[in-house]
Design an enzyme around this catalytic site. Structure first.
Site, PDB file in Angstrom:
ATOM      1  N   ASP A 189       0.864  -1.173   0.000  1.00 48.70           N
ATOM      2  CA  ASP A 189       0.000   0.000   0.000  1.00 48.70           C
ATOM      3  C   ASP A 189       0.909   1.234   0.000  1.00 48.70           C
ATOM      4  O   ASP A 189       2.117   1.123   0.293  1.00 48.70           O
ATOM      5  CB  ASP A 189      -0.900  -0.037   1.238  1.00 48.70           C
ATOM      6  N   ASP A 249      -0.250   5.172   0.862  1.00 44.39           N
ATOM      7  CA  ASP A 249      -0.541   6.150   1.919  1.00 44.39           C
ATOM      8  C   ASP A 249      -0.566   5.479   3.289  1.00 44.39           C
ATOM      9  O   ASP A 249      -1.353   4.561   3.534  1.00 44.39           O
ATOM     10  CB  ASP A 249      -1.895   6.817   1.672  1.00 44.39           C
ATOM     11  N   ASP A 285      -1.567  -0.865   6.010  1.00 45.33           N
ATOM     12  CA  ASP A 285      -1.719  -0.193   7.301  1.00 45.33           C
ATOM     13  C   ASP A 285      -3.163  -0.119   7.780  1.00 45.33           C
ATOM     14  O   ASP A 285      -3.423   0.436   8.848  1.00 45.33           O
ATOM     15  CB  ASP A 285      -1.162   1.235   7.209  1.00 45.33           C
TER      16      ASP A 285
END
Length: 243
Positions: A23, A25, A185
């Site tokens: 991922d 961001d 995250d």
């Protein structure tokens, strides 16, 4: 007497190359400052109050449109679909011009990516961020060369947590699902990994609306210095000695 062949090395040579899907961001980089400033610029244009910094990080994750939707909810009446369509375009235009004013890689990311590349690991970015902006940001951060494949939120007809988002990255890399790990995250990333039948590593310092310990990742790390050990735990044969 001839030496016996190293059977472990021979077996390793027939293993598929490890594949890591990251991922963007909150996982590779701390992008909250620029994302939230852009959101606040758009909100104030439409008569809303700015969202205070202390409340803003939990809004990030899921792409620009969802960020705007959450921002409007935080500051009053929810936005209509028509307003979200219009403000999304405003968001993209402003963010493109300010994409890395405050954004930085998380500590340990740059040397880790170089080590993975040197080890011939296949790398891709799987993000719900618009693909064009994702590529722009990776270039600004100086890590675009590590990622020959970038699947953004608008690359396919689906986005995370749909597993096809991850499967397409694996196909384009020429990887193998049996040797792939998703790194993220948030619940979107971990759910995508679960839906794809892949193991996952979750960073504890990113953007999530739920405690990372409740997301169901295989391993949670608090710093990228812990990443090699996580790899050795999930893929001991491919990452033997990565401690």
């Amino acid at each position: 007497m001839r030496d016996r062949p190293d059977l472990q090395s021979a077996a390793r040579s027939f293993m598929p190359r490890p594949t890591l899907l990251f991922d963007l961001d909150g996982t590779l980089a701390d992008t909250a400052g620029d994302l939230c400033e852009t959101m606040n610029v758009v909100l104030t244009r439409h008569g809303r109050e700015r969202v205070p910094a202390a409340r803003v990080r939990h809004l990030v994750g899921g792409g620009a449109r969802l960020l705007l939707e959450r921002g409007f909810r935080e500051t009053g009446v929810p936005a209509s679909e028509e307003l979200l369509d219009r403000t999304f375009e405003e968001f993209i235009e402003y963010y493109s011009d300010h994409i890395a004013d405050h954004t930085e890689l998380w500590p340990g990311v740059a040397p880790l990516l170089q080590r993975l590349e040197d080890a011939d690991v296949l790398l891709a970015v799987c993000t719900n961020k618009v693909e064009r902006l994702s590529r722009q940001l990776l270039e600004k951060l100086g890590i675009d060369r590590h990622f020959p494949v970038v699947i953004g939120g608008d690359t396919l007809a689906v986005k995370k947590p749909d597993p096809e988002h991850l499967f397409e990255a694996i196909r384009l890399l020429g990887g193998d699902r049996r040797s792939t790990i998703m790194v993220g995250d948030s619940e979107t990333d971990i759910d995508a990994a679960k839906n794809a039948g892949l193991p996952s590593i979750c960073v504890s310092f990113g953007y999530t609306r739920h405690p990372v310990t409740e997301l169901g990742a295989d391993i949670v790390i608090d710093h990228f210095d812990e990443f090699p050990r996580a790899l050795a735990t999930l893929m001991p044969e491919q990452f033997d000695g990565w401690r």
